[in-house]
Every structure is written in C-alpha cells, then in structure tokens.
Design an enzyme around this catalytic site. Sequence first.
Site, short mmCIF file in Angstrom:
data_model
loop_
_atom_site.label_atom_id
_atom_site.label_comp_id
_atom_site.label_asym_id
_atom_site.label_seq_id
_atom_site.Cartn_x
_atom_site.Cartn_y
_atom_site.Cartn_z
N PRO A 2 0.82 -1.22 0.00
CA PRO A 2 0.00 0.00 0.00
C PRO A 2 0.85 1.26 0.00
O PRO A 2 1.79 1.38 0.79
CB PRO A 2 -0.79 -0.11 1.31
N GLU A 3 0.53 2.18 -0.91
CA GLU A 3 1.22 3.47 -0.96
C GLU A 3 0.19 4.55 -0.60
O GLU A 3 -0.89 4.23 -0.12
CB GLU A 3 1.80 3.69 -2.36
N LYS A 60 2.76 6.68 4.66
CA LYS A 60 2.03 5.45 4.36
C LYS A 60 1.39 4.86 5.60
O LYS A 60 1.15 3.65 5.67
CB LYS A 60 2.99 4.43 3.73
N ARG A 285 14.80 -2.40 -6.80
CA ARG A 285 13.35 -2.33 -7.02
C ARG A 285 13.06 -2.48 -8.51
O ARG A 285 13.72 -1.85 -9.34
CB ARG A 285 12.80 -0.99 -6.52
#
Length: 308
Positions: A2-3, A60, A285
């Site tokens: 979740p961002e 976040k 990433r």
Amino acid sequence: MPELPEVETVARDLQRWVAGATFAEVEVRWERTIAHPLPAERFAAELRGATIARVGRRAKSVLIHLVDGRVMTVALRMTGALIVTPPDAPEDPYARVVFHLADGRQLRYRDVRKFGRIGLFAGGGLRRRPARRNPVRRVAEDRVPYRVGDVFARHGPEPLTRTFTAARFAERLAGRSARLKSLLLDQSFIAGVGNIYADEALWIARLNPLRAADTLTPDEVRRLHRAIRKVLRDGIENRGASFSDYVGADGEPGANAERLAVYQRTGAPCLRCGRPIARIVVGQRSTHFCPRCQPASPPVTAVEEASA
Ligand SMILES: [Zn+2]
C-alpha cells in the site's frame, strides 16, 4: 504494498465508519505487530475505553486520532489491512490485532506476512527531530511521553498538500544527484510514494527512471511535480491498486491496478507510443518504463547539435 492512495482510501473509509466509536476490548494475537507501548498487554490496556475522534493519514501510515489527543499509528507495510466487520463476521486466521468496538463491530488488523506495525503515542511533537534513525523500534520504554510527531520527523512533505508546490519540489531536487526513481522512493524526500506511483509518475512526465535528479530542466521539474500529484489523485479516486493483499476498509480490492500505464506491464504496448514496456532493476526495485517515451538522456537540442 500500500502506498499513499491505498492508505488514504483506508483512512477515508475508517473516518466514515469508525469515527466516534469506542474500543471495548483489544485483542493482540501477534505481539510483534505492536511497536509501542510495550508489552502488548500495555498497548491493549491503554486503548480500552478510548474513543476515536477522527482518522487521517501521514506518509504510508493510517493515523487514528483519539478523543483524548493520543494517536494510534498503523503502518500497513507489505500486506497489512484494516477492515471493519459486522459482529457476526467469520473468524480470520490472519487477523493479528482485533479491536472490539463497543457497538459490537470489529476493526481487524489483518496481515498475512506480519511486517506491519501499530503504535500508540501522545499527540504533538511534530517539529522535534529524534536523534536516532528508528525511533519506533529503539525508543526507551521509560522515556515518556513519546510523541507521534517523532515517528514522522524524518519524513518528507506530503505531495498532495497545497504547500507542496512546483517551486518547493524544485528546491528539494536541486543538488540531488540521486536517480529519479530512487529519490521518489526515498520517504525523507517525499512521503507516500512507492514503487507503483513512482513508475507511473515518471512515465506520465516522460522522464527516464535513471536520470540524475539535478539534471532536470525547469519544465521537466514542473512535469514531474504535476505527474506525481495526478497519479496519486487518480489512485485515490479509484480506491487504490490491488496487486495482492491490499483492500479498503470494506475488505474489497481497489480498481486502480487495471488503470496503470507501466507498472507490471512489462512487454505490453506503451499506451502512448505502442512500443513494449521495459523492466529494469533500480536500487533493487523493479522499475517499469517506456524506452522510447522515457529516453535515457534528454534529447539533444538543435542549438547543441549545431555547435557540435
Ligand atoms: Zn512509449
């Protein structure tokens, strides 16, 4: 993971459904979910009887503000979710903390991989900088009161606030030689952006993820600023992007994943030029971009060509 848009969706749901509710009992089923205060029984005891004033978000994390001024922080991390259930909802083996509300409903903290953390802090303290890098983990239990502001003291600005202007963004970029992708993921540079929305913003702004931040022209800075705000707003509008575990507080996935342009679309045609989306790894990433729309170097201007 979740961002900002996903966490904002959860916070808005909770504001609607649990503001004004009182915690009757708190059941901690996985102790390591609780970051502060410890032990977990103390966390549960301190929450008992407290009433929720409102629910918000910083970076976040979901912030559950209590009527008495204290703030509960919920960092969802990889697979955390906050779900409001009716009294007769079936048991959930992944519920790590169950907040029993006085009206019979439950607020469940569900977390398959158990990376999320929940803390309960005194309010205020927003301007004080903690000396240590991980204040939540290392705070001495006898040093009270530990304030919620300390948790976020190292976080960068919120990108959707009115004060986050293109000029302020340009100031923060100046002198930063980091690659754009890495900088956008850096929570001390800007809060709330993660892998999904960094890739999406760079695609909209037509900027290569490997560009050094301080090589951007003023026009490129404005484009990136606008793109970041757009992808985050669209994400909220669509109730977030669900790739694995993310759900809103209603337990339902968001609709934003299908609307993304590059994230996890490796090999699929670019929505702008039709060329296949590429995937590279930046700072460990996975990073998705269009090699044609987001070229590695800025295009050579006519003036430079003439003088070469
Ligand atoms: Zn393209």
